[in-house]
Design a protein around this motif. Structure first.
Motif, PDB file in Angstrom:
ATOM      1  N   ILE A  55     -29.238  23.571  37.894  1.00 36.32           N
ATOM      2  CA  ILE A  55     -29.676  23.365  36.517  1.00 36.32           C
ATOM      3  C   ILE A  55     -29.183  24.550  35.700  1.00 36.32           C
ATOM      4  O   ILE A  55     -29.654  25.681  35.868  1.00 36.32           O
ATOM      5  CB  ILE A  55     -31.207  23.228  36.439  1.00 36.32           C
TER       6      ILE A  55
ATOM      7  N   TYR B 109     -33.169  20.141  29.615  1.00 39.02           N
ATOM      8  CA  TYR B 109     -31.739  20.444  29.714  1.00 39.02           C
ATOM      9  C   TYR B 109     -30.936  19.158  29.484  1.00 39.02           C
ATOM     10  O   TYR B 109     -31.343  18.080  29.937  1.00 39.02           O
ATOM     11  CB  TYR B 109     -31.387  20.991  31.102  1.00 39.02           C
TER      12      TYR B 109
ATOM     13  N   THR C  87     -37.729  20.024  33.814  1.00 34.90           N
ATOM     14  CA  THR C  87     -38.418  20.664  34.926  1.00 34.90           C
ATOM     15  C   THR C  87     -39.859  20.915  34.503  1.00 34.90           C
ATOM     16  O   THR C  87     -40.105  21.491  33.439  1.00 34.90           O
ATOM     17  CB  THR C  87     -37.741  21.982  35.323  1.00 34.90           C
TER      18      THR C  87
ATOM     19  N   VAL D 217     -38.624  17.691  39.004  1.00 36.17           N
ATOM     20  CA  VAL D 217     -37.450  17.471  38.162  1.00 36.17           C
ATOM     21  C   VAL D 217     -37.374  15.987  37.839  1.00 36.17           C
ATOM     22  O   VAL D 217     -37.332  15.144  38.748  1.00 36.17           O
ATOM     23  CB  VAL D 217     -36.155  17.925  38.867  1.00 36.17           C
TER      24      VAL D 217
END
Length: 211
Positions: A70, A85, A95, A138
């Motif tokens: 990541i 992200y 996350t 995640v």
């Protein structure tokens, strides 16, 4: 509303054929069985730290650790509970440390309930990742572009129509379903050409859910 409750109870309380890629339900089912094995009342009698240890063993056995890197260069935003992200042009990765929930099971229940009510912004669970010694879930989600400010009165009307009443601030409850839905401010509900997209929700199950 009875049919909705029956469907939600089926999703939360029953084991389904998991199918390829359905790691979200597989993990929730494991955590539910873990909780049932460790309680003698409706209140969980174990610590989240113990639950986390069980998750680490389970994730290793089930190959549920997220292996992709990541990259901080793909970082978009963060809240108290998660970081976001860019994955590609259409999707994001989030996350989440589960800090808004007493147990990891509560977090996974919330994901399943979100996916039931808001499939257009449904979560795909990709696995667990340990970052700086802390366990994170995640998840992947569609990237929603807002082209107008969110009208919180419209959010209230939409939720009222679906049986959720305003409790305080941006928190709602549905007494018939036994659900609380919190933190629906204008960064967690986006608007695109008059269509509301619930991208971050926090559902809590109350005892009335089980009746």
């Amino acid at each position: 509303m009875k049919n909705v409750k029956d469907e939600l109870q089926h999703i939360i309380l029953r084991d389904e054929p998991f199918g390829e890629g359905n790691s979200l339900k597989k993990t929730q089912a494991f955590l539910r069985r873990y909780a049932e094995a460790g309680v003698c009342t409706e209140k969980h009698q174990y610590l989240k730290s113990e639950e986390t240890k069980a998750i680490l063993v389970f994730a290793e056995a089930q190959n549920l650790f997220y292996q992709d890197e990541i990259l901080e260069s793909n970082f978009i935003s963060e809240g108290a509970e998660q970081r976001v992200y860019r994955l590609d042009e259409a999707r994001v990765v989030k996350t989440n440390a589960g800090i808004f929930y007493e147990y990891w099971l509560d977090y996974f229940n919330s994901l399943l309930i979100h996916n039931y009510f808001f499939p257009s912004t449904g979560y795909t669970f990709l696995g667990f990742k340990v970052i700086n010694g802390e366990l994170f879930a995640v998840v992947r989600q569609e990237f929603v572009v807002a082209n107008e400010a969110t009208d919180l009165d419209s959010v209230k009307q939409f939720l009222n129509h679906n049986g959720f009443q305003l409790k305080k601030n941006n928190d709602y409850f549905n007494s018939e379903l036994g659900l609380i839905l919190e933190d629906l401010h204008d960064e967690n509900v986006l608007s695109n050409t008059g269509v509301l997209f619930f991208i971050d929700t926090i559902f809590y199950i109350r005892p009335a859910f089980y009746s």
